[in-house]
Design a protein around this motif. Structure first.
Motif, mmCIF file in Angstrom:
data_model
loop_
_atom_site.group_PDB
_atom_site.id
_atom_site.type_symbol
_atom_site.label_atom_id
_atom_site.label_comp_id
_atom_site.label_asym_id
_atom_site.label_seq_id
_atom_site.Cartn_x
_atom_site.Cartn_y
_atom_site.Cartn_z
ATOM 1 N N TYR A 148 0.854 -1.243 0.029
ATOM 2 C CA TYR A 148 -0.025 0.197 0.119
ATOM 3 C C TYR A 148 0.946 1.233 0.029
ATOM 4 C CZ TYR A 148 -3.680 -3.266 1.337
ATOM 5 O OH TYR A 148 -4.675 -4.385 1.629
ATOM 6 N N ASN A 149 0.390 2.310 -0.607
ATOM 7 C CA ASN A 149 0.840 3.471 -0.442
ATOM 8 C C ASN A 149 0.679 4.185 0.698
ATOM 9 O OD1 ASN A 149 1.151 6.533 -0.686
ATOM 10 N ND2 ASN A 149 1.589 6.213 -3.064
ATOM 11 N N PRO A 150 1.646 4.621 1.522
ATOM 12 C CA PRO A 150 1.259 5.057 3.018
ATOM 13 C C PRO A 150 0.708 6.290 2.975
ATOM 14 C CG PRO A 150 3.688 4.300 2.641
ATOM 15 C CD PRO A 150 3.033 4.244 1.355
ATOM 16 N N LEU A 151 0.816 7.247 2.133
ATOM 17 C CA LEU A 151 -0.005 8.569 2.147
ATOM 18 C C LEU A 151 -1.243 8.478 1.627
ATOM 19 C CD1 LEU A 151 2.741 10.851 0.235
ATOM 20 C CD2 LEU A 151 2.216 10.623 2.684
ATOM 21 N N LEU A 152 -1.545 7.442 0.778
ATOM 22 C CA LEU A 152 -2.993 7.120 0.440
ATOM 23 C C LEU A 152 -3.744 6.480 1.514
ATOM 24 C CD1 LEU A 152 -2.531 6.435 -3.398
ATOM 25 C CD2 LEU A 152 -3.725 8.464 -2.293
ATOM 26 N N ALA A 199 -3.277 6.908 4.864
ATOM 27 C CA ALA A 199 -3.616 7.971 5.608
ATOM 28 C C ALA A 199 -4.768 8.847 5.115
ATOM 29 C CB ALA A 199 -2.060 8.813 5.748
ATOM 30 N N ALA A 200 -4.781 9.096 3.938
ATOM 31 C CA ALA A 200 -5.612 9.925 3.237
ATOM 32 C C ALA A 200 -7.001 9.023 3.508
ATOM 33 C CB ALA A 200 -5.610 10.229 1.883
ATOM 34 N N SER A 201 -7.221 7.998 3.249
ATOM 35 C CA SER A 201 -8.478 7.180 3.351
ATOM 36 C C SER A 201 -8.869 7.158 4.952
ATOM 37 C CB SER A 201 -8.092 5.693 3.005
ATOM 38 O OG SER A 201 -7.433 4.888 3.702
ATOM 39 N N THR A 218 -10.332 5.772 -2.241
ATOM 40 C CA THR A 218 -9.325 6.332 -1.923
ATOM 41 C C THR A 218 -8.177 5.347 -1.656
ATOM 42 O OG1 THR A 218 -10.061 8.334 -1.331
ATOM 43 C CG2 THR A 218 -7.863 8.069 -0.726
ATOM 44 N N ALA A 259 -4.473 2.867 -3.001
ATOM 45 C CA ALA A 259 -3.343 2.959 -2.471
ATOM 46 C C ALA A 259 -2.983 1.299 -2.866
ATOM 47 C CB ALA A 259 -3.252 3.114 -1.226
#
Length: 263
Positions: free
Chosen positions: A141-145, A147-149, A190, A194
């Motif tokens: 997983y993309n960590p920033l995405l 966190a956004a989710s 979202t 990720a």
């Protein structure tokens, strides 16, 4: 890195997922409104139904959307116990938030605590459900995405709980449910952006059940439950609030048949 398609069937899955989320939110909001119009000792049944409706609606939304999720040249199956566990998590965490705001004094702190816990729980349900997905490869997983989710889930849950405390009337509840549905679906997609999948070089057949053989029948069953729950709401008399009783002076006592007990 394998190619991922979250819209294999076009807009069919997102629209059906949105419908499930809205149906669960609408039923849950109406149940909570009914509960808050009753004395605290008589709220439990309606709050339990609200928790089940919203939690099941969110879970059904997630897995209806996942029916349109494919990985090129890979078979996706689901671990059954973990998938069912994610359903339990959804109902329980939503229930904690609803019971919190349903019995605590109204205030910003109470709302933020309930919304924060529920939002984190909804995110946990999503990623537990994702961990149930079995594919012949490594899922990352993309960590920033991510966190956004999670942030979207917390904001959406807090907004939903605020609406349970402040929304009155059928039209207002319907509008609130439509907004809540958008927020939940936005959180899901979202989170799905990720996802990254790296397939193994040697094909491995994962263990589990295809979504069409397990998740789809469960989702249909939940939609039937939500529909029946909506019929219960329509048939159950609206309890008279204290404000309504006081507005016209002393009124003859009216006995209301409450499907969850009490008078």
């Amino acid at each position: 890195m394998a190619h991922i398609d979250g819209f294999t069937y076009g807009l069919v899955n997102p629209l059906l997922a949105y419908f499930a989320a809205c149906l669960g939110a609408a039923l849950g909001l109406r149940c909570t409104v009914r509960a808050l119009d009753l004395p605290a000792r008589r709220r439990r049944g309606w709050l339990l139904l609200a928790s089940a409706a919203i939690g099941c609606g969110i879970w059904t939304m997630h897995f209806i959307a996942m029916l349109g999720f494919t990985v090129t040249n890979a078979t996706i199956v689901y671990d059954v116990p973990r998938t069912l566990a994610s359903l339990g998590v959804a109902v329980v965490v939503v229930g904690v938030g609803i019971f919190w705001v349903g019995h605590r004094p109204r205030g910003t702190a109470s709302l933020l605590i309930g919304g924060g816990f529920t939002g984190l729980g909804v995110a946990a349900m999503h990623y537990l459900g994702m961990s149930a997905m079995q594919v012949a490869g490594t899922v990352s997983y993309n960590p920033l995405l991510v966190a956004a989710s999670v942030a979207i889930a917390v904001v959406a849950a807090t907004a939903a709980l605020w609406m349970t405390l402040n929304v009155r009337g059928f039209a207002a509840s319907l509008g609130a449910a439509l907004i809540a549905g958008i927020a939940v679906v936005a959180m899901h997609y979202t989170a799905m952006t990720a996802v990254r999948v790296s397939l193994y070089l040697d094909p491995v057949i994962p263990s589990g059940m295809p979504a069409s053989e397990f998740i789809l029948p469960v989702a249909v069953g939940i939609l039937v439950f939500l529909t029946v729950g909506g019929m219960v709401i329509l048939m159950s008399p609206q309890p008279t609030t204290r404000a309504e009783r006081g507005a016209g002076g002393p009124q003859p006592e009216t006995i209301h048949i409450d499907l969850f007990g009490g008078r």
